[in-house]
Design a protein around this motif. Sequence first.
Motif, PDB file in Angstrom:
ATOM      1  N   THR A  83      38.702  56.905  47.881  1.00 39.74           N
ATOM      2  CA  THR A  83      39.647  56.253  46.977  1.00 39.74           C
ATOM      3  C   THR A  83      39.963  54.834  47.427  1.00 39.74           C
ATOM      4  N   HIS A  84      39.989  54.611  48.726  1.00 38.55           N
ATOM      5  CA  HIS A  84      40.227  53.260  49.252  1.00 38.55           C
ATOM      6  C   HIS A  84      39.024  52.343  49.035  1.00 38.55           C
ATOM      7  N   LEU A  85      37.824  52.903  49.166  1.00 41.45           N
ATOM      8  CA  LEU A  85      36.611  52.099  49.182  1.00 41.45           C
ATOM      9  C   LEU A  85      36.117  51.848  47.759  1.00 41.45           C
ATOM     10  N   LYS A  86      36.030  50.589  47.376  1.00 42.70           N
ATOM     11  CA  LYS A  86      35.720  50.234  45.986  1.00 42.70           C
ATOM     12  C   LYS A  86      34.247  49.865  45.779  1.00 42.70           C
ATOM     13  N   GLN A  87      33.792  48.859  46.511  1.00 47.00           N
ATOM     14  CA  GLN A  87      32.460  48.328  46.265  1.00 47.00           C
ATOM     15  C   GLN A  87      31.760  48.015  47.582  1.00 47.00           C
ATOM     16  N   PRO A  88      30.662  48.715  47.895  1.00 46.95           N
ATOM     17  CA  PRO A  88      29.944  48.423  49.143  1.00 46.95           C
ATOM     18  C   PRO A  88      29.303  47.042  49.085  1.00 46.95           C
ATOM     19  N   PRO A  89      28.939  46.513  50.267  1.00 48.64           N
ATOM     20  CA  PRO A  89      28.954  47.159  51.577  1.00 48.64           C
ATOM     21  C   PRO A  89      30.341  47.128  52.218  1.00 48.64           C
ATOM     22  N   TYR A  90      30.617  48.174  52.985  1.00 48.28           N
ATOM     23  CA  TYR A  90      31.891  48.252  53.693  1.00 48.28           C
ATOM     24  C   TYR A  90      31.752  49.222  54.858  1.00 48.28           C
TER      25      TYR A  90
END
Length: 406
Positions: free
Chosen positions: A103-110
């Motif tokens: 839910t926190h991570l929207k669009q890679p790269p990360y």
Amino acid sequence: MATDIQARRAQVADEVKFDIFTETHDLDVEKQIRQITRCFISDTITVPTKEMYAYAARASVGDDVYHEPSTLALEAHMARLTGKEAALFMPSGTMSNQIALRTHLKQPPYSVLCDARAHINKYEAGGTAFHSGAHTIPVPPSNGRHLTLRDVEANVVLGYDVHSAPTEVVSLENTLNGTIFPQEEIVAISDFAHNKGLKMHLDGARIWHVAASTGTTIKELCAPFDSVSLCFSKGLGAPVGSCLVGSKEYIAKARWFRKLFGGGMRQIGILAASAAYALTHNFPRLVDVHELTLRLEQGLRNIGVEITSPGETCMVFYDPSSVGVEYWEIVDRASKLPEPIVVSGSRLVVHIQTSPAAVDDFLQLVRDLAEEKKRAGFDAAQYKAQANGHVRTNHDIYVRGVKPKP
């Protein structure tokens, strides 16, 4: 024809029916419960009591995908307790952590920075990579106990270098291996992370132990984080379930992911009620767990066993080689007691259903083994000299399973 159809239906019904209970079922359950009181493998093995079942049986019977009153009441309580806007009941701590990160991570790269020993890194089947496509930055704590601000600053990935996966989330765990993460260090890390535009997640599966030990409110412990996962079944004795908390917008998205992950549940009022019972009746018992853990630790020290991580809450990590004993010998001997004890590796976990007698019997077992080794010629002083002052940490020797030698 009608008679033929009825006969076929009866045959199908006869094939479908099943009785899960055997003739010795009640005795088998009593045996299982006794075994749980003598098992040091994990606190996930705690079981609901008859009183918890009776309380749960009164729960509402709604569908949680639509409207389930008992579950909604629990979620509202958890939001208030943690100081967050909303909460979401989850089937497991692993799902709670993984949906939190997704839910926190929207669009890679990360990337997600965490302790190298963290549950999300070692014990969730690579879920962060699979579900979120995120790179994990596992950081060994420089002090051997918990991450520090300096550890985070030295390993976090910031900026726009195309060779790197920029850090989006810093995930901490409290407790981790039974060790309490100092709140002032957490606040320092949180301030740094938020100043850099990063999110903070807490795997607080055993946060209850921190509150019980330190007297710090759950709200204060959760305040530095954007999301927190709290477990009802680890140590609190509920049969299943965790809760994810965060902002209203965040939890609304997490609920969507829960459905996508296959975690949308139906009549779970009985699970919510079990969690409520655990919060009310079992949380206060954690202080007794801590006292019994310290008794276990001190008993091992008195025998001469090296403690690699002390029992701050519900876990003790130990190394019996200091008295000439190997783990497999303890596992083997414990399994052959008149009332067997279940252990595995360097971690000993105490829970609300651990029997004080089991602790005494375990200490006697180790004491007997140590005496046998001493009579066979093992010299503890010589071993200590040869070790040359090197102390192995729980990070070095934590083993989840140890098989006896053939």
